[in-house]
Write a protein that holds these residues in place. Structure first.
Motif, PDB file in Angstrom:
ATOM      1  N   SER A   1       0.599  -1.578  -0.214  1.00 23.49           N
ATOM      2  CA  SER A   1      -0.066   0.258   0.051  1.00 23.49           C
ATOM      3  C   SER A   1       0.474   1.927   0.676  1.00 23.49           C
ATOM      4  CB  SER A   1      -0.655   0.181   1.646  1.00 23.49           C
ATOM      5  OG  SER A   1      -1.512  -1.495   1.281  1.00 23.49           O
ATOM      6  N   LEU A   2       1.716   1.608   0.665  1.00 22.01           N
ATOM      7  CA  LEU A   2       2.650   2.079   1.072  1.00 22.01           C
ATOM      8  C   LEU A   2       3.566   2.176  -0.409  1.00 22.01           C
ATOM      9  CD1 LEU A   2       4.465   1.980   4.667  1.00 22.01           C
ATOM     10  CD2 LEU A   2       2.630   3.978   3.603  1.00 22.01           C
ATOM     11  N   ILE A   3       4.022   1.818  -0.768  1.00 21.32           N
ATOM     12  CA  ILE A   3       4.720   1.307  -1.887  1.00 21.32           C
ATOM     13  C   ILE A   3       4.169   2.051  -3.295  1.00 21.32           C
ATOM     14  CG2 ILE A   3       5.514   0.307  -4.136  1.00 21.32           C
ATOM     15  CD1 ILE A   3       6.916  -1.630  -2.392  1.00 21.32           C
ATOM     16  N   MET A   4       2.472   1.345  -3.484  1.00 21.49           N
ATOM     17  CA  MET A   4       1.689   2.136  -4.786  1.00 21.49           C
ATOM     18  C   MET A   4       1.863   4.109  -4.217  1.00 21.49           C
ATOM     19  SD  MET A   4       0.762  -0.023  -6.471  1.00 21.49           S
ATOM     20  CE  MET A   4      -0.723   0.258  -7.238  1.00 21.49           C
ATOM     21  N   MET A   5       0.977   4.052  -3.049  1.00 18.23           N
ATOM     22  CA  MET A   5       0.949   5.651  -2.421  1.00 18.23           C
ATOM     23  C   MET A   5       2.541   6.256  -3.180  1.00 18.23           C
ATOM     24  SD  MET A   5      -1.078   5.666   1.216  1.00 18.23           S
ATOM     25  CE  MET A   5      -1.299   7.359   1.005  1.00 18.23           C
ATOM     26  N   TRP A   6       3.322   5.818  -2.880  1.00 24.06           N
ATOM     27  CA  TRP A   6       4.365   6.431  -3.885  1.00 24.06           C
ATOM     28  C   TRP A   6       4.313   6.532  -4.803  1.00 24.06           C
ATOM     29  CZ3 TRP A   6       8.442   9.515  -1.979  1.00 24.06           C
ATOM     30  CH2 TRP A   6       9.829   9.661  -2.536  1.00 24.06           C
ATOM     31  N   ILE A   7       4.274   4.944  -5.812  1.00 27.92           N
ATOM     32  CA  ILE A   7       4.544   5.385  -7.280  1.00 27.92           C
ATOM     33  C   ILE A   7       3.205   5.621  -7.903  1.00 27.92           C
ATOM     34  CG2 ILE A   7       6.386   3.560  -7.394  1.00 27.92           C
ATOM     35  CD1 ILE A   7       4.049   1.734  -8.671  1.00 27.92           C
ATOM     36  N   TYR A   8       1.767   6.000  -6.899  1.00 26.34           N
ATOM     37  CA  TYR A   8       1.107   6.443  -7.915  1.00 26.34           C
ATOM     38  C   TYR A   8       0.975   7.814  -8.679  1.00 26.34           C
ATOM     39  CZ  TYR A   8      -3.819   7.048  -9.006  1.00 26.34           C
ATOM     40  OH  TYR A   8      -5.086   8.043  -9.920  1.00 26.34           O
TER      41      TYR A   8
ATOM     42  N   SER B   1       3.844   9.429 -10.455  1.00 23.17           N
ATOM     43  CA  SER B   1       4.555   9.089 -11.175  1.00 23.17           C
ATOM     44  C   SER B   1       4.365   8.197 -12.410  1.00 23.17           C
ATOM     45  CB  SER B   1       5.846   9.253 -11.065  1.00 23.17           C
ATOM     46  OG  SER B   1       6.078  10.603  -9.919  1.00 23.17           O
ATOM     47  N   TYR B   2       3.680   7.202 -11.697  1.00 20.86           N
ATOM     48  CA  TYR B   2       3.803   6.029 -12.552  1.00 20.86           C
ATOM     49  C   TYR B   2       1.970   5.113 -13.203  1.00 20.86           C
ATOM     50  CZ  TYR B   2       8.662   6.312 -12.063  1.00 20.86           C
ATOM     51  OH  TYR B   2      10.440   6.999 -11.332  1.00 20.86           O
ATOM     52  N   ILE B   3       1.464   5.397 -11.614  1.00 24.56           N
ATOM     53  CA  ILE B   3       0.522   4.610 -12.444  1.00 24.56           C
ATOM     54  C   ILE B   3      -0.351   5.583 -13.240  1.00 24.56           C
ATOM     55  CG2 ILE B   3      -1.481   3.463 -11.369  1.00 24.56           C
ATOM     56  CD1 ILE B   3       1.122   2.215 -11.205  1.00 24.56           C
ATOM     57  N   ALA B   4      -1.315   6.943 -12.108  1.00 26.27           N
ATOM     58  CA  ALA B   4      -1.725   8.243 -12.554  1.00 26.27           C
ATOM     59  C   ALA B   4      -1.596   8.047 -13.991  1.00 26.27           C
ATOM     60  CB  ALA B   4      -1.928   9.255 -12.055  1.00 26.27           C
TER      61      ALA B   4
ATOM     62  N   PHE C   1      -4.670  16.575  -4.455  1.00 29.14           N
ATOM     63  CA  PHE C   1      -3.326  16.530  -3.419  1.00 29.14           C
ATOM     64  C   PHE C   1      -3.291  15.325  -3.467  1.00 29.14           C
ATOM     65  CE2 PHE C   1       0.535  17.955  -1.738  1.00 29.14           C
ATOM     66  CZ  PHE C   1       1.263  19.325  -1.582  1.00 29.14           C
ATOM     67  N   THR C   2      -1.951  14.240  -4.190  1.00 30.59           N
ATOM     68  CA  THR C   2      -2.211  12.893  -3.718  1.00 30.59           C
ATOM     69  C   THR C   2       0.095  12.663  -3.835  1.00 30.59           C
ATOM     70  OG1 THR C   2      -1.629  10.920  -5.925  1.00 30.59           O
ATOM     71  CG2 THR C   2      -1.217  12.938  -6.524  1.00 30.59           C
ATOM     72  N   GLY C   3      -0.202  11.528  -3.268  1.00 29.58           N
ATOM     73  CA  GLY C   3       1.203  10.858  -3.019  1.00 29.58           C
ATOM     74  C   GLY C   3       1.554  11.095  -1.201  1.00 29.58           C
ATOM     75  N   ILE C   4       3.056  10.496  -1.457  1.00 30.89           N
ATOM     76  CA  ILE C   4       3.812  10.497   0.240  1.00 30.89           C
ATOM     77  C   ILE C   4       4.618  11.013  -0.309  1.00 30.89           C
ATOM     78  CG2 ILE C   4       1.930   9.341   1.011  1.00 30.89           C
ATOM     79  CD1 ILE C   4       4.315   7.063   0.907  1.00 30.89           C
ATOM     80  N   GLY C   5       5.522  11.154   1.616  1.00 32.96           N
ATOM     81  CA  GLY C   5       6.668  11.474   1.291  1.00 32.96           C
ATOM     82  C   GLY C   5       7.108  13.119   0.252  1.00 32.96           C
TER      83      GLY C   5
END
Length: 414
Positions: free
Chosen positions: A191-198, A200-203, A251-255
Motif C-alpha cells: 500500500s505504501l509503495i503504491m501511494m509512492w509510485i501512483y 508518477s507511474y500509475i496515473a 493532492f496526491t502522493g507521500i513523502g
C-alpha cells in the motif's frame, strides 16, 4: 453442502444490510422529491431552479440504478457462496493444477475477472446512458475499452504477484498460526509503495499530466504553499475532460513525491482565487495529517481483519456455512473478502463521520489562509457543475457521504 448456524447468521446480515440500503435510498429519493421545486435557502441567488432540478433528477437516476445494483450484487454474492459457484470453480481448478499456491492464485484471479465481467454492464450503462443523459460523459468507446485493458494489465502486473505472495505465506507450515502478521506486513508495504509510485507511474497510464501554464495562478499557488509551509513535486493539470465534465482537484502522493493536480474542467469554471481556496482546503488535510490518520486506521483495520481470518481459516463451520466443502487458504481468503463487507456494513457511518469532521477542519484551514467567501463560491460552483444534491436525507448522508452537505459546509464557513 452442509449449511449450519453461521449460514443463517450470514443470511440475516445480508438481509439487514440490503433492506437498510434500500430504505436509505427511498429516504434519499423522498428528500429529493420534497425539495425538487424549491432551491434551498441561501442558494437561490447563486443556483437557478433549473440547475437544482437537474441535480435532483441526476440523483434520482443514480438511486434507481443503485436499487438494481444492490439487489443484483446480493444475488451474485449468494450464488458465489451458498449457491455453490465458488465451490465448483475451486473443484475445476484443483483437478487441473497441482501446486496449491499457483492453483489458489489462478482461482482468486478467476473470481476477480468474472466479477469484473459481471459488473461491466452496470459500468457501461452508468457511463454511456446515465452520465450521457445528463451531459457529463466525455468518454468514447475506444477510451472505455482502453481503460478496461489497462486495468486488467495492471492487475496482472501488480495484484497477481501480491496474491501469490499472500497465498505463499499462508501455506508455509514453518510460520505456523502467525502467517497473518507477515501477510499484514506485505499488504501494508504494498500500500505504501503504491501511494509512492501512483502519481508518477500509475496515473499517467490513464491520463495526461501537464505542468500548470497559467503564471498568475501559479504565483498564487506558490505563495500559498510558502505561507502554509508545503512543498510538492509540481503543479499539474490533468485531462479530466477526456472522460467527464465533472471537475475536481487533489493532492496526491507521500513523502517528497507529492503532486498537486487540477482537472482541466475545474480550471475552466473557476476564478484563480477560487482555485487557490480549493487547494488550501486540500492542504488543510495535509496540515491536520488526515492522510496519515486514515492510513493508520486502515492498517489497524487490516491487522484486526487478518487476525480474525487467522482464526476463521481453521474453522470448518466457516467454510461449510458459506457453501464451500473443501477448506483451503485461497477459499478462506475469498470467502472472507466476500463476507467482510456484509458484517462491517454498520461500521460505515462511523468512518464517514470521521471523514466529514476532517472536511470541516480542512475548510477551516482554507478559510484561515484564503478568503472564506472564495471557498464558498467555489463550493457552490462545484455542487452546481457536478449536479450534487443540496438537500440530502440526513440518514442517507450519514451512511454514504464522506463529505458534509453544501449547506452545512457553507454555514460553518460563514
Amino acid at each position: 453442502m452442509q449449511f449450519n448456524l453461521f449460514t443463517f447468521i450470514f443470511l440475516f446480515a445480508i438481509s439487514t444490510s440490503v433492506l437498510s440500503l434500500l430504505w436509505l435510498n427511498f429516504r434519499q429519493d423522498k428528500a429529493i422529491n420534497n425539495s425538487f421545486n424549491v432551491v434551498p435557502e441561501g442558494f437561490s441567488k447563486s443556483i437557478k431552479l433549473e440547475d437544482h432540478q437537474k441535480a435532483g433528477s441526476y440523483t434520482k437516476a443514480k438511486l434507481l440504478l443503485n436499487h438494481f445494483e444492490i439487489i443484483f450484487s446480493t444475488v451474485v454474492l449468494l450464488i458465489w457462496t451458498l449457491g455453490g459457484a465458488m465451490d465448483s470453480l475451486n473443484s475445476y481448478w484443483s483437478q487441473r493444477i497441482l501446486d496449491p499456491v499457483f492453483m489458489g492464485t489462478v482461482f482468486v484471479l478467476s473470481i476477480m475477472l468474472i466479477a469484473s465481467l459481471i459488473d461491466l454492464p452496470f459500468s457501461i450503462y452508468r457511463t454511456f446512458v446515465l452520465e450521457q443523459k445528463f451531459g457529463f460523459n466525455r468518454m468514447t468507446i475506444r477510451t472505455f475499452v482502453g481503460d478496461l485493458f489497462k486495468e486488467i494489465l495492471l492487475t496482472l502486473i501488480l495484484i497477481l504477484p501480491l496474491i501469490y505472495a499472500i497465498l505463499f505465506l499462508m501455506n508455509i507450515e514453518s510460520i505456523g498460526n502467525y502467517w497473518w502478521i507477515y501477510v499484514w506486513l506485505i499488504i501494508s508495504g504494498f500500500s505504501l509503495i503504491m501511494m509512492w509510485i501512483y502519481p508518477s507511474y500509475i496515473a499517467p497510464i490513464f491520463n495526461k499530466f501537464n505542468l500548470l501554464e497559467n503564471e498568475s495562478l501559479k504565483n498564487r499557488i506558490t505563495s500559498l504553499l510558502t505561507r502554509t509551509g508545503f512543498g510538492s513535486d509540481g503543479i499539474y493539470v490533468m485531462d479530466g475532460s477526456k472522460r467527464s465534465s465533472h471537475g475536481n482537484a487533489y493532492f496526491t502522493g507521500i513523502g517528497k513525491n507529492k503532486r498537486i493536480v487540477f482537472f482541466d474542467t475545474l480550471l475552466k469554471g473557476m476564478e484563480d482565487k477560487e482555485i487557490e481556496a480549493i487547494l488550501a482546503h486540500e492542504l488543510g488535510h495535509f496540515h491536520h495529517k488526515h492522510t496519515q490518520k486514515r492510513m493508520v486506521s486502515s492498517f489497524i483495520f487490516s491487522f484486526a481483519s487478518l487476525a480474525l481470518l487467522g482464526f476463521l481459516i481453521k474453522q470448518t463451520w466457516f467454510y461449510n456455512g458459506l457453501g464451500v466443502t473443501e477448506p483451503s487458504s485461497h477459499a478462506a481468503l475469498v470467502l472472507f473478502a466476500l463476507a467482510l463487507p456484509v458484517f462491517s456494513f454498520f461500521i460505515t457511518p462511523f468512518s464517514n463521520l470521521a471523514s466529514r469532521k476532517h472536511e470541516f477542519q480542512a475548510d477551516a484551514f482554507a478559510a484561515s489562509h484564503t478568503d472564506a467567501n472564495d471557498l464558498i463560491s467555489s463550493l457552490i460552483k462545484l455542487y452546481k457543475e457536478n449536479s450534487s444534491s443540496l438537500s440530502p436525507d440526513k440518514y442517507y448522508s450519514a451512511f454514504h457521504d464522506s463529505h458534509p452537505s453544501a449547506v452545512l459546509r457553507i454555514e460553518r464557513l460563514q
